[in-house]
Design a protein around this motif. Structure first.
Motif, PDB file in Angstrom:
ATOM      1  N   ALA A  16       0.825  -1.206   0.000  1.00  0.00           N
ATOM      2  CA  ALA A  16       0.000   0.000   0.000  1.00  0.00           C
ATOM      3  C   ALA A  16       0.859   1.256   0.000  1.00  0.00           C
ATOM      4  O   ALA A  16       0.625   2.178  -0.785  1.00  0.00           O
ATOM      5  CB  ALA A  16      -0.933  -0.007   1.208  1.00  0.00           C
ATOM      6  N   LEU A  17       1.863   1.285   0.855  1.00  0.00           N
ATOM      7  CA  LEU A  17       2.717   2.471   0.924  1.00  0.00           C
ATOM      8  C   LEU A  17       3.407   2.718  -0.416  1.00  0.00           C
ATOM      9  O   LEU A  17       3.445   3.853  -0.902  1.00  0.00           O
ATOM     10  CB  LEU A  17       3.739   2.337   2.047  1.00  0.00           C
ATOM     11  N   GLU A  18       3.932   1.679  -1.016  1.00  0.00           N
ATOM     12  CA  GLU A  18       4.588   1.836  -2.323  1.00  0.00           C
ATOM     13  C   GLU A  18       3.623   2.401  -3.353  1.00  0.00           C
ATOM     14  O   GLU A  18       3.960   3.332  -4.095  1.00  0.00           O
ATOM     15  CB  GLU A  18       5.126   0.488  -2.804  1.00  0.00           C
ATOM     16  N   LEU A  19       2.415   1.848  -3.406  1.00  0.00           N
ATOM     17  CA  LEU A  19       1.432   2.314  -4.387  1.00  0.00           C
ATOM     18  C   LEU A  19       0.958   3.733  -4.081  1.00  0.00           C
ATOM     19  O   LEU A  19       0.778   4.534  -5.000  1.00  0.00           O
ATOM     20  CB  LEU A  19       0.250   1.343  -4.440  1.00  0.00           C
ATOM     21  N   PHE A  20       0.772   4.052  -2.815  1.00  0.00           N
ATOM     22  CA  PHE A  20       0.358   5.410  -2.454  1.00  0.00           C
ATOM     23  C   PHE A  20       1.438   6.405  -2.861  1.00  0.00           C
ATOM     24  O   PHE A  20       1.134   7.514  -3.319  1.00  0.00           O
ATOM     25  CB  PHE A  20       0.078   5.537  -0.961  1.00  0.00           C
ATOM     26  N   GLY A  24      -0.471   7.855  -5.645  1.00  0.00           N
ATOM     27  CA  GLY A  24      -1.325   8.661  -4.774  1.00  0.00           C
ATOM     28  C   GLY A  24      -2.366   7.776  -4.110  1.00  0.00           C
ATOM     29  O   GLY A  24      -2.764   6.743  -4.642  1.00  0.00           O
ATOM     30  N   TYR A  25      -2.773   8.199  -2.944  1.00  0.00           N
ATOM     31  CA  TYR A  25      -3.751   7.437  -2.174  1.00  0.00           C
ATOM     32  C   TYR A  25      -5.061   7.270  -2.952  1.00  0.00           C
ATOM     33  O   TYR A  25      -5.618   6.180  -3.041  1.00  0.00           O
ATOM     34  CB  TYR A  25      -4.003   8.133  -0.831  1.00  0.00           C
ATOM     35  N   GLU A  26      -5.560   8.381  -3.504  1.00  0.00           N
ATOM     36  CA  GLU A  26      -6.853   8.370  -4.188  1.00  0.00           C
ATOM     37  C   GLU A  26      -6.863   7.471  -5.413  1.00  0.00           C
ATOM     38  O   GLU A  26      -7.906   6.953  -5.804  1.00  0.00           O
ATOM     39  CB  GLU A  26      -7.261   9.789  -4.639  1.00  0.00           C
ATOM     40  N   LYS A  51      -9.248   0.863   3.194  1.00  0.00           N
ATOM     41  CA  LYS A  51      -7.963   1.231   2.596  1.00  0.00           C
ATOM     42  C   LYS A  51      -7.170   2.181   3.499  1.00  0.00           C
ATOM     43  O   LYS A  51      -5.949   2.074   3.586  1.00  0.00           O
ATOM     44  CB  LYS A  51      -8.229   1.869   1.222  1.00  0.00           C
ATOM     45  N   ARG A  52      -7.855   3.068   4.177  1.00  0.00           N
ATOM     46  CA  ARG A  52      -7.158   4.008   5.067  1.00  0.00           C
ATOM     47  C   ARG A  52      -6.452   3.291   6.208  1.00  0.00           C
ATOM     48  O   ARG A  52      -5.360   3.658   6.609  1.00  0.00           O
ATOM     49  CB  ARG A  52      -8.134   5.020   5.672  1.00  0.00           C
ATOM     50  N   GLU A  53      -7.133   2.266   6.737  1.00  0.00           N
ATOM     51  CA  GLU A  53      -6.642   1.612   7.956  1.00  0.00           C
ATOM     52  C   GLU A  53      -5.318   0.886   7.743  1.00  0.00           C
ATOM     53  O   GLU A  53      -4.588   0.656   8.702  1.00  0.00           O
ATOM     54  CB  GLU A  53      -7.706   0.640   8.480  1.00  0.00           C
ATOM     55  N   GLU A 114      -7.755  13.112   3.619  1.00  0.00           N
ATOM     56  CA  GLU A 114      -8.495  12.004   4.223  1.00  0.00           C
ATOM     57  C   GLU A 114      -7.612  11.233   5.211  1.00  0.00           C
ATOM     58  O   GLU A 114      -8.064  10.826   6.280  1.00  0.00           O
ATOM     59  CB  GLU A 114      -9.012  11.060   3.123  1.00  0.00           C
ATOM     60  N   LEU A 115      -6.364  11.050   4.859  1.00  0.00           N
ATOM     61  CA  LEU A 115      -5.441  10.345   5.748  1.00  0.00           C
ATOM     62  C   LEU A 115      -5.058  11.212   6.949  1.00  0.00           C
ATOM     63  O   LEU A 115      -4.892  10.694   8.060  1.00  0.00           O
ATOM     64  CB  LEU A 115      -4.199   9.896   4.981  1.00  0.00           C
ATOM     65  N   ARG A 116      -4.932  12.525   6.735  1.00  0.00           N
ATOM     66  CA  ARG A 116      -4.652  13.423   7.865  1.00  0.00           C
ATOM     67  C   ARG A 116      -5.815  13.395   8.861  1.00  0.00           C
ATOM     68  O   ARG A 116      -5.607  13.382  10.078  1.00  0.00           O
ATOM     69  CB  ARG A 116      -4.390  14.851   7.386  1.00  0.00           C
TER      70      ARG A 116
END
Length: 189
Positions: A16-20, A24-26, A51-53, A114-116
């Protein structure tokens, strides 16, 4: 693909981190995360609510905080019990091998509203965990709340310093320093 593979939550987090970072997260889906991790969508949702969690580790930090306060020496003052909890977090979660990853994670969170927002909600939950753990030790409500808030501030300061590229200090030591500085600032108020 095997039905069970070890370390699924960590693999999903890394993917997830790599893809974000890349897209980007969205612009990243749960399916893309699971494909990158070599796992299934059902495995993702077995470990994370959404996805956020994936960036926020479920309740791991809350558990470490509660354990740290619960296991603090019996005569410890409220802020000493919080300091003990921050030391536990330093040993278990903020190890030197996780410093770079934590900095990358923070950058992804900072780039997305959204993550903030999710991080702010998590922080409130961690403060509530500390408050509850202190109250179980017999600390009065208001004192427990103040100690938890000051502990959260010290944690935030220590974490910012710890994840910095120039810092090689131990998180627990940085947390103790930050807590001392927060106490001194309170005395000036």
């Amino acid at each position: 693909m095997a039905r069970w593979q070890p370390h699924a939550p960590e693999r999903l987090l890394v993917a997830a981190l790599e893809l974000f970072e890349e897209r980007g997260y969205e612009n990243t889906t749960v399916i893309e995360i699971t494909e990158r991790a070599g796992l299934t969508k059902s495995t993702f949702f077995r470990h994370f609510r959404d996805k956020r969690e994936v960036l926020f580790g479920g309740g791991a930090m809350s558990g470490l905080l509660a354990t740290g306060i619960d296991t603090a020496p019996a005569g410890a003052a409220p802020l000493e019990a919080v300091a003990h909890a921050l030391e536990v977090i330093g040993r278990e979660a903020f190890t030197s091998d996780r410093r770079e990853f934590s900095a990358r994670r923070s950058a992804v969170i900072a780039a997305n509203p959204e993550l903030r927002e999710r991080e702010a909600l998590k922080k409130l939950g961690l403060i509530a965990t500390m408050t509850g753990a202190l109250e179980r030790r017999g600390v009065p409500d208001l004192t427990a709340r103040v100690a938890a808030e000051l502990g959260a501030l010290a944690w935030e300061i220590a974490f910012e310093r710890w994840r910095g590229t120039a810092s090689r200090d131990d998180f627990a030591e940085l947390a103790r320093q930050a807590l001392t500085q927060v106490r001194a600032a309170c005395a000036l108020c």
